[in-house]
Design a protein around this motif. Structure first.
Motif, PDB file in Angstrom:
ATOM      1  N   LEU A  71       0.843  -1.199   0.000  1.00  0.00           N
ATOM      2  CA  LEU A  71       0.000   0.000   0.000  1.00  0.00           C
ATOM      3  C   LEU A  71       0.873   1.242   0.000  1.00  0.00           C
ATOM      4  O   LEU A  71       1.905   1.279   0.664  1.00  0.00           O
ATOM      5  CB  LEU A  71      -0.885   0.015   1.254  1.00  0.00           C
ATOM      6  N   PRO A  72       0.448   2.280  -0.700  1.00  0.00           N
ATOM      7  CA  PRO A  72       1.235   3.514  -0.650  1.00  0.00           C
ATOM      8  C   PRO A  72       1.214   4.091   0.763  1.00  0.00           C
ATOM      9  O   PRO A  72       0.170   4.169   1.391  1.00  0.00           O
ATOM     10  CB  PRO A  72       0.529   4.439  -1.646  1.00  0.00           C
ATOM     11  N   ALA A  73       2.373   4.453   1.244  1.00  0.00           N
ATOM     12  CA  ALA A  73       2.477   4.912   2.627  1.00  0.00           C
ATOM     13  C   ALA A  73       2.837   6.390   2.735  1.00  0.00           C
ATOM     14  O   ALA A  73       3.127   6.870   3.825  1.00  0.00           O
ATOM     15  CB  ALA A  73       3.511   4.065   3.364  1.00  0.00           C
ATOM     16  N   ASP A  74       2.806   7.107   1.625  1.00  0.00           N
ATOM     17  CA  ASP A  74       3.246   8.501   1.641  1.00  0.00           C
ATOM     18  C   ASP A  74       2.445   9.366   2.620  1.00  0.00           C
ATOM     19  O   ASP A  74       3.017  10.125   3.403  1.00  0.00           O
ATOM     20  CB  ASP A  74       3.177   9.105   0.243  1.00  0.00           C
ATOM     21  N   GLN A  75       1.117   9.238   2.595  1.00  0.00           N
ATOM     22  CA  GLN A  75       0.284  10.039   3.503  1.00  0.00           C
ATOM     23  C   GLN A  75       0.514   9.634   4.955  1.00  0.00           C
ATOM     24  O   GLN A  75       0.608  10.484   5.838  1.00  0.00           O
ATOM     25  CB  GLN A  75      -1.198   9.847   3.158  1.00  0.00           C
ATOM     26  N   PHE A  76       0.588   8.336   5.183  1.00  0.00           N
ATOM     27  CA  PHE A  76       0.825   7.841   6.538  1.00  0.00           C
ATOM     28  C   PHE A  76       2.171   8.341   7.054  1.00  0.00           C
ATOM     29  O   PHE A  76       2.278   8.855   8.164  1.00  0.00           O
ATOM     30  CB  PHE A  76       0.749   6.322   6.564  1.00  0.00           C
ATOM     31  N   ARG A  77       3.205   8.201   6.221  1.00  0.00           N
ATOM     32  CA  ARG A  77       4.535   8.654   6.620  1.00  0.00           C
ATOM     33  C   ARG A  77       4.528  10.155   6.916  1.00  0.00           C
ATOM     34  O   ARG A  77       5.126  10.606   7.894  1.00  0.00           O
ATOM     35  CB  ARG A  77       5.559   8.325   5.546  1.00  0.00           C
ATOM     36  N   ALA A  78       3.843  10.923   6.092  1.00  0.00           N
ATOM     37  CA  ALA A  78       3.759  12.374   6.326  1.00  0.00           C
ATOM     38  C   ALA A  78       3.096  12.662   7.674  1.00  0.00           C
ATOM     39  O   ALA A  78       3.542  13.543   8.420  1.00  0.00           O
ATOM     40  CB  ALA A  78       2.995  13.056   5.193  1.00  0.00           C
ATOM     41  N   ASP A  90      10.176   9.200  11.859  1.00  0.00           N
ATOM     42  CA  ASP A  90       9.718   8.348  10.762  1.00  0.00           C
ATOM     43  C   ASP A  90       8.888   7.202  11.332  1.00  0.00           C
ATOM     44  O   ASP A  90       8.768   7.057  12.552  1.00  0.00           O
ATOM     45  CB  ASP A  90      10.916   7.807   9.991  1.00  0.00           C
ATOM     46  N   ILE A  91       8.341   6.396  10.445  1.00  0.00           N
ATOM     47  CA  ILE A  91       7.553   5.235  10.856  1.00  0.00           C
ATOM     48  C   ILE A  91       8.465   4.313  11.664  1.00  0.00           C
ATOM     49  O   ILE A  91       9.535   3.931  11.179  1.00  0.00           O
ATOM     50  CB  ILE A  91       6.988   4.497   9.635  1.00  0.00           C
ATOM     51  N   PRO A  92       8.068   3.953  12.895  1.00  0.00           N
ATOM     52  CA  PRO A  92       8.916   3.072  13.707  1.00  0.00           C
ATOM     53  C   PRO A  92       9.043   1.686  13.071  1.00  0.00           C
ATOM     54  O   PRO A  92       8.107   1.192  12.446  1.00  0.00           O
ATOM     55  CB  PRO A  92       8.174   2.975  15.047  1.00  0.00           C
ATOM     56  N   HIS A  93      10.187   1.086  13.233  1.00  0.00           N
ATOM     57  CA  HIS A  93      10.423  -0.269  12.754  1.00  0.00           C
ATOM     58  C   HIS A  93      10.133  -1.251  13.879  1.00  0.00           C
ATOM     59  O   HIS A  93      10.211  -0.898  15.059  1.00  0.00           O
ATOM     60  CB  HIS A  93      11.873  -0.433  12.289  1.00  0.00           C
ATOM     61  N   LEU A  94       9.799  -2.465  13.507  1.00  0.00           N
ATOM     62  CA  LEU A  94       9.621  -3.504  14.521  1.00  0.00           C
ATOM     63  C   LEU A  94      10.963  -3.782  15.170  1.00  0.00           C
ATOM     64  O   LEU A  94      11.980  -3.874  14.490  1.00  0.00           O
ATOM     65  CB  LEU A  94       9.098  -4.794  13.887  1.00  0.00           C
ATOM     66  N   SER A  95      10.950  -3.916  16.469  1.00  0.00           N
ATOM     67  CA  SER A  95      12.175  -4.237  17.200  1.00  0.00           C
ATOM     68  C   SER A  95      11.854  -5.349  18.190  1.00  0.00           C
ATOM     69  O   SER A  95      10.691  -5.623  18.491  1.00  0.00           O
ATOM     70  CB  SER A  95      12.684  -3.012  17.956  1.00  0.00           C
ATOM     71  N   GLN A  96      12.889  -5.960  18.706  1.00  0.00           N
ATOM     72  CA  GLN A  96      12.687  -7.004  19.700  1.00  0.00           C
ATOM     73  C   GLN A  96      11.982  -6.436  20.931  1.00  0.00           C
ATOM     74  O   GLN A  96      11.101  -7.077  21.495  1.00  0.00           O
ATOM     75  CB  GLN A  96      14.014  -7.641  20.086  1.00  0.00           C
ATOM     76  N   ASP A  97      12.322  -5.237  21.333  1.00  0.00           N
ATOM     77  CA  ASP A  97      11.666  -4.618  22.488  1.00  0.00           C
ATOM     78  C   ASP A  97      10.172  -4.419  22.241  1.00  0.00           C
ATOM     79  O   ASP A  97       9.348  -4.652  23.134  1.00  0.00           O
ATOM     80  CB  ASP A  97      12.304  -3.271  22.822  1.00  0.00           C
ATOM     81  N   LEU A  98       9.804  -3.982  21.028  1.00  0.00           N
ATOM     82  CA  LEU A  98       8.396  -3.773  20.714  1.00  0.00           C
ATOM     83  C   LEU A  98       7.634  -5.098  20.710  1.00  0.00           C
ATOM     84  O   LEU A  98       6.540  -5.197  21.270  1.00  0.00           O
ATOM     85  CB  LEU A  98       8.248  -3.072  19.357  1.00  0.00           C
ATOM     86  N   ILE A  99       8.219  -6.131  20.113  1.00  0.00           N
ATOM     87  CA  ILE A  99       7.574  -7.451  20.089  1.00  0.00           C
ATOM     88  C   ILE A  99       7.416  -7.967  21.516  1.00  0.00           C
ATOM     89  O   ILE A  99       6.374  -8.504  21.889  1.00  0.00           O
ATOM     90  CB  ILE A  99       8.374  -8.439  19.224  1.00  0.00           C
TER      91      ILE A  99
END
Length: 112
Positions: A71-78, A90-99
Motif C-alpha cells: 500500500l502507498p504509505a506517503d500520507q501515513f509517513r507524512a 519516521d515510521i517506527p520499525h519492529l524491534s525485539q523490544d516492541l515485540i
C-alpha cells in the motif's frame, strides 16, 4: 535472515509456543494453515473471540513476498513525521523490544 524469521525468533524467545507446535518449524504452508486453524478453534471462547479466526480466509494462500509496502504509505509517513513520534521522525520499525511489549500486553489481557 528475513524480518519474519527475526520476529518469529523473538516470539519463540518470549515462549510463544503456539507459533511452533511441537517445537518444530512448519515448512509446508497448507500444514501450517491447518495447524493454525485447529489451534485457533481450540482456544477458550474469550481468546477465540479476539483471534484472527474470522479473517482466516485471507491466509488461504501465501502472499508473494515483495519489497516495500503493498500500500502507498506517503500520507501515513507524512502524518507520522508531522507528529514527531520518535527521534528518527519516521515510521517506527519492529524491534525485539516492541515485540516483547506486545507479548507482555497480550499476556496481561490473557490473550496468550
Amino acid at each position: 535472515m528475513s524480518k519474519t524469521s527475526s520476529v518469529i525468533r523473538w516470539l519463540v524467545g518470549r515462549r510463544c509456543t503456539a507459533l511452533r507446535p511441537h517445537g518444530s518449524r512448519i515448512h509446508d504452508y497448507d500444514e501450517w494453515l491447518d495447524r493454525f486453524e485447529t489451534a485457533l478453534r481450540g482456544l477458550p471462547d474469550r481468546q477465540r473471540q479476539h483471534s484472527p479466526l474470522p479473517l482466516l480466509h485471507a491466509f488461504a494462500r501465501p502472499e508473494k513476498p515483495l519489497s516495500g509496502s503493498a500500500l502507498p504509505a506517503d500520507q501515513f509517513r507524512a502524518g507520522v513525521r508531522a507528529a514527531a513520534l520518535n527521534k528518527e521522525n519516521d515510521i517506527p520499525h519492529l524491534s525485539q523490544d516492541l515485540i516483547t511489549k506486545y507479548v507482555a500486553d497480550l499476556r496481561s489481557q490473557r490473550l496468550l
